[in-house]
Design an enzyme around this catalytic site. Structure first.
Site, PDB file in Angstrom:
ATOM      1  N   GLU A  52      42.065  46.339  36.626  1.00  0.00           N
ATOM      2  CA  GLU A  52      41.274  45.220  36.102  1.00  0.00           C
ATOM      3  C   GLU A  52      40.174  45.735  35.181  1.00  0.00           C
ATOM      4  O   GLU A  52      39.512  46.720  35.483  1.00  0.00           O
ATOM      5  CB  GLU A  52      40.656  44.438  37.270  1.00  0.00           C
ATOM      6  N   LYS A  72      43.335  35.113  35.398  1.00  0.00           N
ATOM      7  CA  LYS A  72      42.896  35.147  36.801  1.00  0.00           C
ATOM      8  C   LYS A  72      42.426  33.768  37.250  1.00  0.00           C
ATOM      9  O   LYS A  72      41.572  33.146  36.616  1.00  0.00           O
ATOM     10  CB  LYS A  72      41.772  36.175  36.947  1.00  0.00           C
ATOM     11  N   CYS A 100      43.037  41.128  41.285  1.00  0.00           N
ATOM     12  CA  CYS A 100      41.947  41.404  42.223  1.00  0.00           C
ATOM     13  C   CYS A 100      41.768  40.336  43.308  1.00  0.00           C
ATOM     14  O   CYS A 100      42.516  40.300  44.266  1.00  0.00           O
ATOM     15  CB  CYS A 100      40.651  41.636  41.436  1.00  0.00           C
TER      16      CYS A 100
END
Length: 319
Positions: free
Chosen positions: A68, A141, A181
């Site tokens: 990330e 995300k 994540c």
């Protein structure tokens, strides 16, 4: 930047390292997860990423994933906004396309800050490139990290505009589900992915939450989906003062950690074997035993576009 000698199949981060390619195995594909401790300089981070990609290629990897925000871990949110790119252009995306084409690999650019609908935020976007250097998929995300432990606070919503689509990619290595994540904590995201074979989770877990939960969550997602999980991570101290957990790993569908790197810059490499995965799913058909349906948000299943060959004109077509 901290470096650590690798264990087992981990590729050493030292310059000039020689990597021995493994013996070929029927049905197996070599994949890699890259670990970094990125700083605020985009050019410096790209140079480090290039070095590590080359090490992974030397190790025989055909699918490589970066962590990330591999391109920037900034001192301030405003610096990330300044570094954001429009989709399809900019130095980071140009770099990813060049690396994929140069090495003839599939490359997953962990996440890249792309333009959002408002001027003071970014989209945290995971980009996928094929061996031609063509961007074939983008996932933004969805879940934004928030933590308040008194002396340790994070609020990603101040910087990041969330996505709203689940994205899976049909690839030569199987169907790849994309996540970033904090998404790792939400199993329903992966349940919404149809028939996913490989899950990719580029991360920058904090040292606190990573020590407590990272391995457990990665292995859980592998076990419950009977899928391989490739989890490249940020791992070390950053100039901003932040410490990330690291422990990049590749986990098989039975929850076995095939390779990992606890700390510092480096590469973890492992074989993924579709025949082995199929045998596990046949022996334990848990995915067929699901009783409670998952309420799905929009799911994009991405197929690689191929350019149709132009047929030469026939004699009847000639004037």
């Amino acid at each position: 930047m901290t470096t650590r000698k690798p264990a087992k199949t981990t590729v050493a981060p030292s310059k000039g390292a020689q990597v021995r390619k493994p013996a070929p195995q029927p049905g197996a594909v070599r994949v890699a997860a890259i670990q970094m401790a990125s700083g605020p300089s985009v050019p410096a981070n790209l140079a480090e990423a290039e070095r590590l990609i080359e090490l992974a290629v030397q190790g025989g990897a055909r699918l490589i994933a970066l962590p990330e925000f591999f391109c920037i871990m900034a001192m301030k949110d405003s610096y990330v906004v300044k570094a954001r790119e429009a989709e399809g252009g900019g130095p980071v995306q140009t770099f990813l396309a060049r690396m994929a084409k140069k090495h003839k690999i599939w490359l997953i650019g962990g996440s890249v800050p792309l333009e959002a609908s408002v001027p003071n935020k970014v989209r945290n976007s995971c980009l996928v490139y094929d061996e031609r250097g063509k961007q074939i998929a983008r996932y933004d995300k969805i879940h934004l990290f928030g933590l308040d432990l008194g002396n340790e606070r994070y609020q990603e919503a101040k910087l990041i505009e969330p996505g709203d689509k689940v994205v899976v990619v049909n690839s030569p290595f199987g169907r790849i589900g994309l996540s970033v994540c904090y998404d790792l904590r939400f199993p329903e995201l992966y349940r919404a992915m149809p028939d996913v074979d490989i899950i990719v989770v580029p991360s920058a877990f904090t040292a606190t939450t990573g020590r407590a939960h990272f391995e457990t969550l990665v292995r859980a997602r592998a076990i419950e989906n009977l899928a391989y999980v490739i989890a490249p991570a940020q791992g070390g101290y950053h100039l901003s003062g932040r410490e990330t957990h690291g422990d990049s790993m590749i986990v098989d569908p039975w929850g076995v950690v095939l390779d990992r790197l606890p700390r510092g810059s480096g590469v973890v490499i492992a074989n993924i074997n579709s025949a082995y995965q199929a045998s596990l799913r046949k022996s334990l058909p848990a995915l067929q035993h699901r009783f409670i349906p998952c309420k799905q948000i929009q799911v994009d299943v991405v197929e690689r576009r191929t350019v149709a060959k132009r047929e030469p004109p026939s004699k009847q077509d000639k004037p």
